[in-house]
Design a protein around this motif. Structure first.
Motif, PDB file in Angstrom:
ATOM      1  N   ALA A   1      -4.807 -45.827  -0.306  1.00  0.00           N
ATOM      2  CA  ALA A   1      -4.926 -46.580   0.941  1.00  0.00           C
ATOM      3  C   ALA A   1      -3.958 -47.765   0.935  1.00  0.00           C
ATOM      4  O   ALA A   1      -3.810 -48.459  -0.071  1.00  0.00           O
TER       5      ALA A   1
ATOM      6  N   GLN B   1      -4.162 -50.287   3.120  1.00  0.00           N
ATOM      7  CA  GLN B   1      -4.832 -51.489   3.586  1.00  0.00           C
ATOM      8  C   GLN B   1      -6.343 -51.290   3.530  1.00  0.00           C
ATOM      9  O   GLN B   1      -6.835 -50.165   3.532  1.00  0.00           O
ATOM     10  N   THR B   2      -7.055 -52.397   3.451  1.00  0.00           N
ATOM     11  CA  THR B   2      -8.510 -52.351   3.475  1.00  0.00           C
ATOM     12  C   THR B   2      -8.972 -52.304   4.934  1.00  0.00           C
ATOM     13  O   THR B   2      -8.487 -53.075   5.763  1.00  0.00           O
TER      14      THR B   2
ATOM     15  N   VAL C   1     -12.364 -52.365   7.354  1.00  0.00           N
ATOM     16  CA  VAL C   1     -13.797 -52.628   7.468  1.00  0.00           C
ATOM     17  C   VAL C   1     -14.204 -52.522   8.932  1.00  0.00           C
ATOM     18  O   VAL C   1     -13.573 -53.129   9.805  1.00  0.00           O
TER      19      VAL C   1
ATOM     20  N   THR D   1     -19.379 -51.936   7.594  1.00  0.00           N
ATOM     21  CA  THR D   1     -19.096 -50.833   6.670  1.00  0.00           C
ATOM     22  C   THR D   1     -17.620 -50.797   6.295  1.00  0.00           C
ATOM     23  O   THR D   1     -16.754 -50.832   7.165  1.00  0.00           O
ATOM     24  N   GLN D   2     -17.354 -50.734   4.990  1.00  0.00           N
ATOM     25  CA  GLN D   2     -15.973 -50.618   4.515  1.00  0.00           C
ATOM     26  C   GLN D   2     -15.573 -49.151   4.469  1.00  0.00           C
ATOM     27  O   GLN D   2     -16.200 -48.341   3.798  1.00  0.00           O
TER      28      GLN D   2
ATOM     29  N   CYS E   1     -12.276 -48.041   3.624  1.00  0.00           N
ATOM     30  CA  CYS E   1     -11.437 -47.853   2.446  1.00  0.00           C
ATOM     31  C   CYS E   1     -10.957 -49.201   1.940  1.00  0.00           C
ATOM     32  O   CYS E   1     -10.940 -50.196   2.680  1.00  0.00           O
ATOM     33  N   LYS E   2     -10.546 -49.231   0.692  1.00  0.00           N
ATOM     34  CA  LYS E   2     -10.038 -50.441   0.066  1.00  0.00           C
ATOM     35  C   LYS E   2      -8.590 -50.220  -0.347  1.00  0.00           C
ATOM     36  O   LYS E   2      -8.233 -49.154  -0.859  1.00  0.00           O
ATOM     37  N   GLU E   3      -7.750 -51.199  -0.104  1.00  0.00           N
ATOM     38  CA  GLU E   3      -6.327 -51.084  -0.430  1.00  0.00           C
ATOM     39  C   GLU E   3      -6.127 -50.666  -1.887  1.00  0.00           C
ATOM     40  O   GLU E   3      -6.703 -51.250  -2.798  1.00  0.00           O
TER      41      GLU E   3
ATOM     42  N   GLU F   1      -7.055 -47.822  -3.349  1.00  0.00           N
ATOM     43  CA  GLU F   1      -7.921 -46.739  -3.820  1.00  0.00           C
ATOM     44  C   GLU F   1      -7.428 -45.400  -3.288  1.00  0.00           C
ATOM     45  O   GLU F   1      -6.889 -45.304  -2.190  1.00  0.00           O
TER      46      GLU F   1
ATOM     47  N   LYS G   1     -12.973 -39.770   3.510  1.00  0.00           N
ATOM     48  CA  LYS G   1     -12.358 -40.988   4.047  1.00  0.00           C
ATOM     49  C   LYS G   1     -11.064 -40.675   4.808  1.00  0.00           C
ATOM     50  O   LYS G   1     -10.757 -41.323   5.801  1.00  0.00           O
TER      51      LYS G   1
ATOM     52  N   GLN H   1      -2.040 -44.524   7.708  1.00  0.00           N
ATOM     53  CA  GLN H   1      -1.729 -45.323   6.521  1.00  0.00           C
ATOM     54  C   GLN H   1      -0.638 -44.698   5.664  1.00  0.00           C
ATOM     55  O   GLN H   1      -0.309 -45.200   4.600  1.00  0.00           O
TER      56      GLN H   1
END
Length: 242
Positions: A132, A134-135, A137, A179-180, A182-184, A186, A192, A203
């Motif tokens: 990913a 970027q994160t 949320v 809710t998240q 994805c996280k940058e 990962e 996802k 992305q």
């Protein structure tokens, strides 16, 4: 008398695999391209995107040709050794066709060709195992996509199937808690990646990378090593010529 709805003709035939005649025709077509264009480049697109490659094909229509297919057939057309190569030096190109690499043929000057491909990029949706960039949320409340639009009630099962704890409120898929997605950094799971597609967040980046090239006048010229970009994906038979 009308035909009974139960009376259906079911074909039990299977699509025949392309045989030697098809491969022979492909070799002839590739060699015709070798006679038409001055330069032969090896290229990689890493995570293959058919729509992106189609755009490149359209933009170079009349001035360039993409060959993307079974490496063994393409290598045979080029010649895999000095004794069998179609033109002197082409075996060096054939030896480097490992993994999902293709050929790009053009008569454009190499410097101009490189510059064009270095600047050509297109946003794309990330796929499984892509890191990913970027994160992301999603806030509590109605779920909105990248265009700030809510989803219809019919999409609620798909959103829930991608891991979101949703409920319908006034017919709108809604999150009760932040809710998240994805996280940058990962690697994205298939779940996802599908969710990002549904939400409309791109992305990834589609880019064609050129490596070594050949010309009859200049011979073989070593370029960037594309082996790191080569995935295990093998092109289907219908990708023989583009």
């Amino acid at each position: 008398m009308p035909r009974s709805k139960r009376s259906k003709v079911v074909s039990l035939t299977q699509t025949q695999k392309k045989g030697m005649e098809h491969k022979k025709k492909l070799v002839e077509d590739i060699r015709a391209c070798l006679d038409e264009y001055k330069y032969v480049w090896i290229f990689s697109v890493g995570d293959m995107r058919t729509d992106g490659l189609q755009e490149v094909r359209n933009l170079w229509k009349g001035t360039g040709r993409i060959i993307y297919g079974k490496n063994k057939v393409v290598a045979k057309a080029l010649g895999e050794s000095e004794e069998t190569e179609y033109k002197t030096g082409l075996s060096e190109i054939a030896k480097r066709l490992k993994g999902p690499l293709g050929l790009f043929l053009t008569s454009w000057d190499p410097t101009e060709t490189l510059e064009w491909f270095q600047t050509f990029t297109r946003p794309a949706f990330a796929r499984l195992n892509f890191p990913a960039t970027q994160t992301l949320v999603l806030p509590a409340g109605p779920i909105k996509n990248a265009e700030d639009e809510t989803f219809p009630h019919s999409m609620e099962p798909q959103l829930r199937g991608c891991g979101l704890m949703t409920s319908l409120e006034k017919g709108v898929p809604t999150l009760k808690v932040e809710t998240q997605v994805c996280k940058e950094g990962e690697k994205l799971s298939g779940e996802k990646a599908r969710l990002l597609l549904m939400l409309g967040y791109m992305q990834a980046t589609f880019k064609v990378k050129l490596g070594s090239h050949w010309s009859e006048e200049g011979g073989f010229v070593e370029g960037d090593d594309l082996s790191a970009d080569a995935q295990l994906r093998v092109p289907a038979d219908d990708e023989d010529m583009a």
